[in-house]
Design a protein around this motif. Structure first.
Motif, PDB file in Angstrom:
ATOM      1  N   GLY A  77     -44.920 -80.160 -55.927  1.00  0.00           N
ATOM      2  CA  GLY A  77     -45.041 -79.018 -55.014  1.00  0.00           C
ATOM      3  C   GLY A  77     -43.914 -78.021 -55.183  1.00  0.00           C
ATOM      4  O   GLY A  77     -44.134 -76.799 -55.158  1.00  0.00           O
ATOM      5  N   PHE A  78     -42.693 -78.514 -55.361  1.00  0.00           N
ATOM      6  CA  PHE A  78     -41.562 -77.617 -55.558  1.00  0.00           C
ATOM      7  C   PHE A  78     -41.697 -76.846 -56.872  1.00  0.00           C
ATOM      8  O   PHE A  78     -41.363 -75.654 -56.940  1.00  0.00           O
ATOM      9  N   VAL A  79     -42.191 -77.521 -57.908  1.00  0.00           N
ATOM     10  CA  VAL A  79     -42.438 -76.822 -59.170  1.00  0.00           C
ATOM     11  C   VAL A  79     -43.448 -75.691 -58.944  1.00  0.00           C
ATOM     12  O   VAL A  79     -43.294 -74.575 -59.455  1.00  0.00           O
ATOM     13  N   GLY A  80     -44.476 -75.985 -58.158  1.00  0.00           N
ATOM     14  CA  GLY A  80     -45.478 -74.972 -57.856  1.00  0.00           C
ATOM     15  C   GLY A  80     -44.907 -73.785 -57.112  1.00  0.00           C
ATOM     16  O   GLY A  80     -45.230 -72.629 -57.412  1.00  0.00           O
ATOM     17  N   VAL A  81     -44.056 -74.043 -56.124  1.00  0.00           N
ATOM     18  CA  VAL A  81     -43.426 -72.949 -55.377  1.00  0.00           C
ATOM     19  C   VAL A  81     -42.601 -72.069 -56.309  1.00  0.00           C
ATOM     20  O   VAL A  81     -42.622 -70.829 -56.216  1.00  0.00           O
ATOM     21  N   VAL A  82     -41.872 -72.708 -57.225  1.00  0.00           N
ATOM     22  CA  VAL A  82     -41.065 -71.945 -58.188  1.00  0.00           C
ATOM     23  C   VAL A  82     -41.963 -71.095 -59.078  1.00  0.00           C
ATOM     24  O   VAL A  82     -41.681 -69.907 -59.322  1.00  0.00           O
ATOM     25  N   LEU A  87     -47.441 -68.831 -51.264  1.00  0.00           N
ATOM     26  CA  LEU A  87     -46.190 -69.531 -50.947  1.00  0.00           C
ATOM     27  C   LEU A  87     -46.316 -70.344 -49.666  1.00  0.00           C
ATOM     28  O   LEU A  87     -45.716 -71.416 -49.538  1.00  0.00           O
ATOM     29  N   ASN A  88     -47.108 -69.863 -48.730  1.00  0.00           N
ATOM     30  CA  ASN A  88     -47.302 -70.588 -47.479  1.00  0.00           C
ATOM     31  C   ASN A  88     -47.973 -71.939 -47.693  1.00  0.00           C
ATOM     32  O   ASN A  88     -47.873 -72.834 -46.856  1.00  0.00           O
ATOM     33  N   THR A  91     -41.836 -70.957 -44.235  1.00  0.00           N
ATOM     34  CA  THR A  91     -42.564 -72.182 -44.551  1.00  0.00           C
ATOM     35  C   THR A  91     -41.745 -73.425 -44.211  1.00  0.00           C
ATOM     36  O   THR A  91     -42.290 -74.424 -43.718  1.00  0.00           O
ATOM     37  N   VAL A  92     -40.447 -73.362 -44.448  1.00  0.00           N
ATOM     38  CA  VAL A  92     -39.564 -74.462 -44.044  1.00  0.00           C
ATOM     39  C   VAL A  92     -39.618 -74.638 -42.524  1.00  0.00           C
ATOM     40  O   VAL A  92     -39.681 -75.769 -42.013  1.00  0.00           O
ATOM     41  N   CYS A  93     -39.618 -73.530 -41.797  1.00  0.00           N
ATOM     42  CA  CYS A  93     -39.725 -73.597 -40.328  1.00  0.00           C
ATOM     43  C   CYS A  93     -41.020 -74.285 -39.917  1.00  0.00           C
ATOM     44  O   CYS A  93     -41.033 -75.134 -39.015  1.00  0.00           O
ATOM     45  N   TYR A  94     -42.123 -73.915 -40.569  1.00  0.00           N
ATOM     46  CA  TYR A  94     -43.404 -74.552 -40.260  1.00  0.00           C
ATOM     47  C   TYR A  94     -43.354 -76.060 -40.515  1.00  0.00           C
ATOM     48  O   TYR A  94     -43.857 -76.856 -39.716  1.00  0.00           O
ATOM     49  N   GLY A  95     -42.768 -76.442 -41.639  1.00  0.00           N
ATOM     50  CA  GLY A  95     -42.689 -77.861 -41.965  1.00  0.00           C
ATOM     51  C   GLY A  95     -41.920 -78.651 -40.931  1.00  0.00           C
ATOM     52  O   GLY A  95     -42.326 -79.751 -40.537  1.00  0.00           O
ATOM     53  N   PHE A  96     -40.802 -78.078 -40.466  1.00  0.00           N
ATOM     54  CA  PHE A  96     -40.017 -78.732 -39.426  1.00  0.00           C
ATOM     55  C   PHE A  96     -40.773 -78.774 -38.107  1.00  0.00           C
ATOM     56  O   PHE A  96     -40.796 -79.789 -37.403  1.00  0.00           O
ATOM     57  N   ALA A  97     -41.446 -77.654 -37.774  1.00  0.00           N
ATOM     58  CA  ALA A  97     -42.152 -77.567 -36.504  1.00  0.00           C
ATOM     59  C   ALA A  97     -43.309 -78.554 -36.432  1.00  0.00           C
ATOM     60  O   ALA A  97     -43.544 -79.177 -35.388  1.00  0.00           O
ATOM     61  N   PHE A 145     -50.346 -76.355 -58.545  1.00  0.00           N
ATOM     62  CA  PHE A 145     -49.287 -77.358 -58.395  1.00  0.00           C
ATOM     63  C   PHE A 145     -48.961 -77.567 -56.917  1.00  0.00           C
ATOM     64  O   PHE A 145     -48.749 -78.699 -56.465  1.00  0.00           O
ATOM     65  N   VAL A 146     -48.874 -76.463 -56.162  1.00  0.00           N
ATOM     66  CA  VAL A 146     -48.526 -76.563 -54.738  1.00  0.00           C
ATOM     67  C   VAL A 146     -49.572 -77.373 -53.983  1.00  0.00           C
ATOM     68  O   VAL A 146     -49.244 -78.281 -53.205  1.00  0.00           O
TER      69      VAL A 146
END
Length: 337
Positions: A169-174, A138-139, A198-204, A313-314
C-alpha cells in the motif's frame, strides 16, 4: 474569490477565470451495535447492492463536488458548509438519542477534530493544487493507515499478509504521488495535505470503532459533526467575504454536505447493520475508482499510467492489510451475545 489554475494541464479545461483552490470519507465507518447480531448471508440482496453502490458513488463523488465548489468558494467556506449541512441532515433524521458517557467525552471531542474538522479542512486546500482524481486515489490509502493504528493502538497481532499489505500500500501511495510531486512544490504540498488527511482518517476509524458499537454509528456521527461545525466555523466565517456564491458551486457543496456527509453516513450505518462491517468496508476500495472516473469525465483531470498502477497497489495493499483486522472483528462480532 478566484482560484489559481493548477499546472498539470490545468487541465485542458476552458473555465471562466478561476481563483484559489486545491478530499470523507470519507468518512470512516466501523460497526454499529445492530451489526453484532445481524444475520449475515453469503449473498447481497438487491437492496444491499443498492446501498453499497449508492454509498460508494456518493463518497467517491465528494472529491468532484469539492472541485466544483472551489470554482467560486474558498476552502474554509466549503468545509463549514459541508460539516454544518451534514450535521443538520443527521439532526433531522429519526434516530435513537443516546447520551455520551463522561469517560467517552474526550474521545468524542478528539474524533470531531481528527475525523472531520482537520481532514475536511485539508481536502479543499489540497485540491487547489492537485486534481480531484489524484485526491481520490490517495484517499484509497485510508485502510493502510487504519491497519497500522490498529496494530499500534489496539495491539492486534501482526500477520505476514498484513505486513505485506502495508508495504504494498505504501508503494502504491508513492506511485500515485510521484507524477504530482514531479510537477513542483505546489503539487507536492497538495499531496502532503491529502496524505495527512488520510492518516487522520486511519486514526479516527480505529478510535471510533468501540464508540460506534456503544452508541450507534449515526448517533455518534451526528454528535461529531455538531462539534466539528464549531471547530470549523472560525476559518469558514473568515473567508465568507471572499466567496462569489455562484449557483453551481453552491449547489455542489450543498449536495456534498447534505448527501455526501449526512445521508450517506446514515445509509452506510444501515448497510453495516444488514451485511456486517467487514463486507460493508469493501466500499473503501471503490471510492478511488469512482473519484478517478468522475474527475476524468467531468473535470478533464489528467491521470498518468504510474498513478493507475499505484492505485492498484493501494487497493491490493489495503485489502491485504485489512484482512487480519477484518477476521478479528468478525470473530468478535459473532461471539458477542
Amino acid at each position: 474569490y478566484k482560484r489559481q489554475p493548477r499546472s498539470r494541464s490545468a487541465m485542458n479545461r476552458s473555465y471562466p477565470p478561476q481563483r484559489a483552490r486545491p478530499g470523507c470519507y470519507r468518512a470512516g465507518v466501523a460497526s454499529t451495535t445492530s451489526s453484532r447480531t445481524a444475520a449475515i448471508d453469503d449473498r447481497f440482496t438487491s437492496q444491499d447492492w443498492a446501498l453499497f453502490l449508492a454509498v460508494a458513488g456518493i463518497w467517491g463523488s465528494s472529491f468532484l463536488f469539492i472541485d466544483i465548489g472551489l470554482d467560486a468558494l474558498p476552502p474554509g467556506v466549503i468545509t463549514l458548509m459541508r460539516v454544518g449541512l451534514g450535521a443538520l441532515a443527521l439532526a433531522v433524521l429519526p434516530r435513537k438519542h443516546t447520551s455520551i458517557r463522561s469517560e467517552d467525552r474526550v474521545r468524542l471531542v478528539t474524533l470531531s477534530v481528527v475525523w472531520v474538522a482537520v481532514p475536511f479542512t485539508l481536502f479543499p486546500i489540497a485540491e487547489q493544487h492537485i486534481s480531484s482524481a489524484v485526491a481520490g486515489l490517495l484517499n484509497g490509502g485510508t485502510p493502510i493507515f487504519a491497519a497500522i493504528f490498529a496494530m499500534v493502538l489496539l495491539r492486534q497481532p501482526t500477520r505476514g499478509a498484513q505486513l505485506l499489505g502495508i508495504a504494498v500500500g505504501f508503494v502504491g501511495v508513492v506511485l500515485v504521488s510521484l507524477p504530482s510531486i514531479g510537477e513542483g512544490s505546489s503539487e507536492t504540498f497538495g499531496v502532503v495535505l491529502v496524505v495527512l488527511a488520510t492518516v487522520c482518517y486511519g486514526f479516527a476509524v480505529t478510535l471510533a470503532g468501540p464508540m460506534q458499537q456503544r452508541y450507534g454509528s449515526v448517533n455518534l456521527m451526528a454528535k461529531v459533526l455538531a462539534l466539528a461545525t464549531i471547530w470549523t466555523a472560525p476559518y469558514g466565517l473568515w473567508q465568507v467575504g471572499d466567496a462569489d456564491w455562484e449557483i453551481g458551486s453552491v449547489l455542489a457543496v450543498v449536495v456534498l454536505g447534505v448527501v455526501g456527509t449526512g445521508i450517506a453516513f446514515a445509509l452506510m450505518g444501515t448497510l453495516v447493520g444488514r451485511v456486517g462491517s467487514t463486507r460493508a468496508s469493501f466500499i473503501t476500495y471503490l471510492i478511488p475508482v469512482v473519484a478517478l472516473v468522475l474527475g476524468v469525465a467531468f473535470r478533464g483531470d489528467e491521470v498518468f499510467v504510474l498513478e493507475l498502477i499505484g492505485v492498484a497497489f493501494v487497493i491490493g495493499g489495503a485489502f491485504l492489510a485489512s484482512r487480519a483486522t477484518a477476521r478479528s472483528s468478525r470473530r468478535q462480532l459473532t461471539s458477542t451475545p
